[in-house]
Scaffold this motif. Structure first.
Motif, PDB file in Angstrom:
ATOM      1  N   LEU A   1       0.860  -1.182   0.000  1.00  0.00           N
ATOM      2  CA  LEU A   1       0.000   0.000   0.000  1.00  0.00           C
ATOM      3  C   LEU A   1       0.893   1.227   0.000  1.00  0.00           C
ATOM      4  O   LEU A   1       1.644   1.461   0.955  1.00  0.00           O
ATOM      5  CB  LEU A   1      -0.906   0.006   1.232  1.00  0.00           C
ATOM      6  CG  LEU A   1      -1.749   1.272   1.430  1.00  0.00           C
ATOM      7  CD1 LEU A   1      -2.736   1.451   0.277  1.00  0.00           C
ATOM      8  CD2 LEU A   1      -2.479   1.237   2.765  1.00  0.00           C
ATOM      9  N   LEU A   2       0.839   2.003  -1.081  1.00  0.00           N
ATOM     10  CA  LEU A   2       1.608   3.243  -1.177  1.00  0.00           C
ATOM     11  C   LEU A   2       0.709   4.394  -0.741  1.00  0.00           C
ATOM     12  O   LEU A   2      -0.324   4.646  -1.358  1.00  0.00           O
ATOM     13  CB  LEU A   2       2.096   3.464  -2.618  1.00  0.00           C
ATOM     14  CG  LEU A   2       2.787   4.800  -2.898  1.00  0.00           C
ATOM     15  CD1 LEU A   2       4.039   4.966  -2.047  1.00  0.00           C
ATOM     16  CD2 LEU A   2       3.115   4.930  -4.381  1.00  0.00           C
TER      17      LEU A   2
ATOM     18  N   VAL B   1       2.322  -7.501   5.494  1.00  0.00           N
ATOM     19  CA  VAL B   1       1.510  -6.377   5.038  1.00  0.00           C
ATOM     20  C   VAL B   1       2.463  -5.197   4.891  1.00  0.00           C
ATOM     21  O   VAL B   1       3.003  -4.706   5.888  1.00  0.00           O
ATOM     22  CB  VAL B   1       0.391  -6.054   6.032  1.00  0.00           C
ATOM     23  CG1 VAL B   1      -0.399  -4.832   5.579  1.00  0.00           C
ATOM     24  CG2 VAL B   1      -0.534  -7.253   6.225  1.00  0.00           C
ATOM     25  N   VAL B   2       2.698  -4.758   3.666  1.00  0.00           N
ATOM     26  CA  VAL B   2       3.697  -3.717   3.403  1.00  0.00           C
ATOM     27  C   VAL B   2       2.994  -2.379   3.204  1.00  0.00           C
ATOM     28  O   VAL B   2       2.116  -2.245   2.340  1.00  0.00           O
ATOM     29  CB  VAL B   2       4.546  -4.050   2.168  1.00  0.00           C
ATOM     30  CG1 VAL B   2       5.599  -2.963   1.943  1.00  0.00           C
ATOM     31  CG2 VAL B   2       5.213  -5.414   2.325  1.00  0.00           C
ATOM     32  N   ILE B   3       3.376  -1.389   4.001  1.00  0.00           N
ATOM     33  CA  ILE B   3       2.854  -0.029   3.868  1.00  0.00           C
ATOM     34  C   ILE B   3       4.033   0.897   3.590  1.00  0.00           C
ATOM     35  O   ILE B   3       5.004   0.932   4.348  1.00  0.00           O
ATOM     36  CB  ILE B   3       2.096   0.406   5.130  1.00  0.00           C
ATOM     37  CG1 ILE B   3       0.873  -0.497   5.333  1.00  0.00           C
ATOM     38  CG2 ILE B   3       1.667   1.874   5.023  1.00  0.00           C
ATOM     39  CD1 ILE B   3       0.076  -0.189   6.577  1.00  0.00           C
ATOM     40  N   ILE B   4       3.947   1.614   2.469  1.00  0.00           N
ATOM     41  CA  ILE B   4       5.020   2.503   2.028  1.00  0.00           C
ATOM     42  C   ILE B   4       4.484   3.925   2.030  1.00  0.00           C
ATOM     43  O   ILE B   4       3.416   4.194   1.470  1.00  0.00           O
ATOM     44  CB  ILE B   4       5.499   2.121   0.611  1.00  0.00           C
ATOM     45  CG1 ILE B   4       5.974   0.659   0.587  1.00  0.00           C
ATOM     46  CG2 ILE B   4       6.611   3.053   0.140  1.00  0.00           C
ATOM     47  CD1 ILE B   4       6.252   0.140  -0.815  1.00  0.00           C
TER      48      ILE B   4
ATOM     49  N   ARG C   1       3.108  -1.878  -9.140  1.00  0.00           N
ATOM     50  CA  ARG C   1       3.075  -2.996  -8.204  1.00  0.00           C
ATOM     51  C   ARG C   1       2.452  -2.624  -6.858  1.00  0.00           C
ATOM     52  O   ARG C   1       2.425  -3.432  -5.946  1.00  0.00           O
ATOM     53  CB  ARG C   1       4.495  -3.520  -7.995  1.00  0.00           C
ATOM     54  CG  ARG C   1       5.042  -4.246  -9.225  1.00  0.00           C
ATOM     55  CD  ARG C   1       6.540  -4.418  -9.133  1.00  0.00           C
ATOM     56  NE  ARG C   1       7.059  -5.319 -10.149  1.00  0.00           N
ATOM     57  CZ  ARG C   1       7.307  -4.984 -11.411  1.00  0.00           C
ATOM     58  NH1 ARG C   1       7.065  -3.734 -11.818  1.00  0.00           N
ATOM     59  NH2 ARG C   1       7.781  -5.865 -12.277  1.00  0.00           N
ATOM     60  N   CYS C   2       1.983  -1.390  -6.729  1.00  0.00           N
ATOM     61  CA  CYS C   2       1.420  -0.924  -5.470  1.00  0.00           C
ATOM     62  C   CYS C   2      -0.076  -0.636  -5.611  1.00  0.00           C
ATOM     63  O   CYS C   2      -0.568  -0.374  -6.704  1.00  0.00           O
ATOM     64  CB  CYS C   2       2.117   0.361  -5.002  1.00  0.00           C
ATOM     65  SG  CYS C   2       3.878   0.187  -4.654  1.00  0.00           S
ATOM     66  N   PHE C   3      -0.763  -0.699  -4.481  1.00  0.00           N
ATOM     67  CA  PHE C   3      -2.109  -0.132  -4.401  1.00  0.00           C
ATOM     68  C   PHE C   3      -1.933   1.263  -3.812  1.00  0.00           C
ATOM     69  O   PHE C   3      -1.328   1.428  -2.758  1.00  0.00           O
ATOM     70  CB  PHE C   3      -3.016  -0.979  -3.514  1.00  0.00           C
ATOM     71  CG  PHE C   3      -4.466  -0.565  -3.577  1.00  0.00           C
ATOM     72  CD1 PHE C   3      -5.327  -1.184  -4.470  1.00  0.00           C
ATOM     73  CD2 PHE C   3      -4.960   0.456  -2.776  1.00  0.00           C
ATOM     74  CE1 PHE C   3      -6.660  -0.792  -4.556  1.00  0.00           C
ATOM     75  CE2 PHE C   3      -6.282   0.852  -2.857  1.00  0.00           C
ATOM     76  CZ  PHE C   3      -7.139   0.221  -3.748  1.00  0.00           C
ATOM     77  N   PHE C   4      -2.458   2.265  -4.499  1.00  0.00           N
ATOM     78  CA  PHE C   4      -2.179   3.663  -4.152  1.00  0.00           C
ATOM     79  C   PHE C   4      -3.343   4.296  -3.408  1.00  0.00           C
ATOM     80  O   PHE C   4      -4.511   4.075  -3.733  1.00  0.00           O
ATOM     81  CB  PHE C   4      -1.885   4.461  -5.422  1.00  0.00           C
ATOM     82  CG  PHE C   4      -1.759   5.951  -5.182  1.00  0.00           C
ATOM     83  CD1 PHE C   4      -0.617   6.473  -4.610  1.00  0.00           C
ATOM     84  CD2 PHE C   4      -2.796   6.811  -5.521  1.00  0.00           C
ATOM     85  CE1 PHE C   4      -0.508   7.834  -4.384  1.00  0.00           C
ATOM     86  CE2 PHE C   4      -2.691   8.175  -5.303  1.00  0.00           C
ATOM     87  CZ  PHE C   4      -1.540   8.683  -4.727  1.00  0.00           C
ATOM     88  N   HIS C   5      -2.994   5.117  -2.402  1.00  0.00           N
ATOM     89  CA  HIS C   5      -4.021   5.923  -1.737  1.00  0.00           C
ATOM     90  C   HIS C   5      -3.424   7.262  -1.330  1.00  0.00           C
ATOM     91  O   HIS C   5      -2.325   7.321  -0.774  1.00  0.00           O
ATOM     92  CB  HIS C   5      -4.575   5.219  -0.500  1.00  0.00           C
ATOM     93  CG  HIS C   5      -5.676   5.995   0.164  1.00  0.00           C
ATOM     94  ND1 HIS C   5      -6.948   6.062  -0.363  1.00  0.00           N
ATOM     95  CD2 HIS C   5      -5.685   6.761   1.289  1.00  0.00           C
ATOM     96  CE1 HIS C   5      -7.703   6.813   0.417  1.00  0.00           C
ATOM     97  NE2 HIS C   5      -6.961   7.259   1.410  1.00  0.00           N
TER      98      HIS C   5
END
Length: 280
Positions: free
Chosen positions: A29-30, A153-156, A171-175
């Motif tokens: 999650l970016l 669970v990766v949070i960037i 490769r990320c889910f963006f918010h």
């Protein structure tokens, strides 16, 4: 595994949806947003809400992606060989695992925070593509392959200081965490200051949003800054009347908690002068 928020963190509906979508897709999650909108705290609260351990990797301008995997201390090994240390034959004794290795080797699923990824060199995100995709990496000095026992669970987080590579973004889910509306910000404040009086909170937030919306402001105050401001207001036992200004353009009381550079202070001083001149 479903994130609903926590008592200590007010997460808007779209943010909760983003967290759970990233978990379901098994993608990082970016999270982007203004500094001070709770991006780093999100990872801590996701870990608390899911009852998972948290591993934090805080990125600096000098951080290299390889440091997240491991570091080989060749200097110590050379020194030990000169001193005749017996462990010099065990090259693994000179391998120091990084945060990704720690997350991959954990006996249970963890939340891995990669904080402020945009501070590092532009190649930093690209250098992590394969490891985050395959959840494994090779240790060349020992010949072993480290594989994730449980997919973390990766949070960037990113403050948007520089553009991230397209290959990484895919490769990320963006918010993007938008600055909260007044109702949400009021709920956030009440988590931190449950005994704050209604009139004082209404007056303070009205003044705060007026300040944020001032045209020409270089650095808008964030959630963390309004919380600092309110903490000072409560510590000084100020009333709603104490917060009111002679002019809508005058500097707010204790403005050092909200305005963080001389340009913005000067802007409000000029606006106050122009307002006084207009009335005279």
């Amino acid at each position: 595994m479903h994130f609903q928020g926590t008592d200590a963190y007010i997460a808007a509906d779209d943010l909760r949806i983003a967290v759970n979508a990233a978990i379901r897709l098994e993608r990082p999650l970016l999270v982007k947003g203004e500094p001070g909108t709770g991006k780093t705290e999100l990872a801590r609260q996701v870990a608390a809400g899911l009852d998972l351990p948290l591993i934090e990797w805080h990125v600096k301008s000098t951080t290299r992606a390889a440091q997240g995997l491991y570091e080989y201390d060749a200097v110590s090994r050379l020194r030990d060989s000169q001193l005749g240390e017996g462990k010099v034959e065990d090259i693994g004794a000179y391998i120091r695992p990084g945060k990704l290795w720690e997350a991959f080797a954990a006996e249970e699923r963890v939340v891995l925070l990669i904080d402020e990824i945009d501070k590092a060199d532009i190649e930093f995100p690209n250098d992590l593509l394969q490891e985050l995709d395959r959840m494994e990496f090779h240790v060349y000095e020992t010949g072993e392959t480290v594989r994730a026992k449980h997919r973390p669970v990766v949070i960037i987080t990113s403050n948007n200081e520089k553009e991230l590579p397209d290959a990484f973004l895919r490769r990320c889910f963006f918010h993007y965490i938008r600055f909260p509306e007044a109702e949400v910000l009021e709920a956030i404040v009440r988590v931190h200051f449950p005994d704050i009086k209604d009139r004082l909170l209404t007056t303070a937030l009205t003044q705060f949003y007026e300040l944020r919306d001032t045209p020409g402001l270089k650095k808008k105050p964030s959630t963390s800054e309004v919380l600092d401001w309110l903490k000072l207001i409560l510590a000084e036992d100020l009333s709603p009347e104490d917060l009111r200004r002679d002019s809508g353009d005058a500097l707010p009381i204790l403005h050092g908690a909200l305005l963080k550079n001389e340009q913005d202070v000067s802007l409000f001083e000029r606006l106050a002068f122009m307002s006084r001149s207009g009335r005279s």
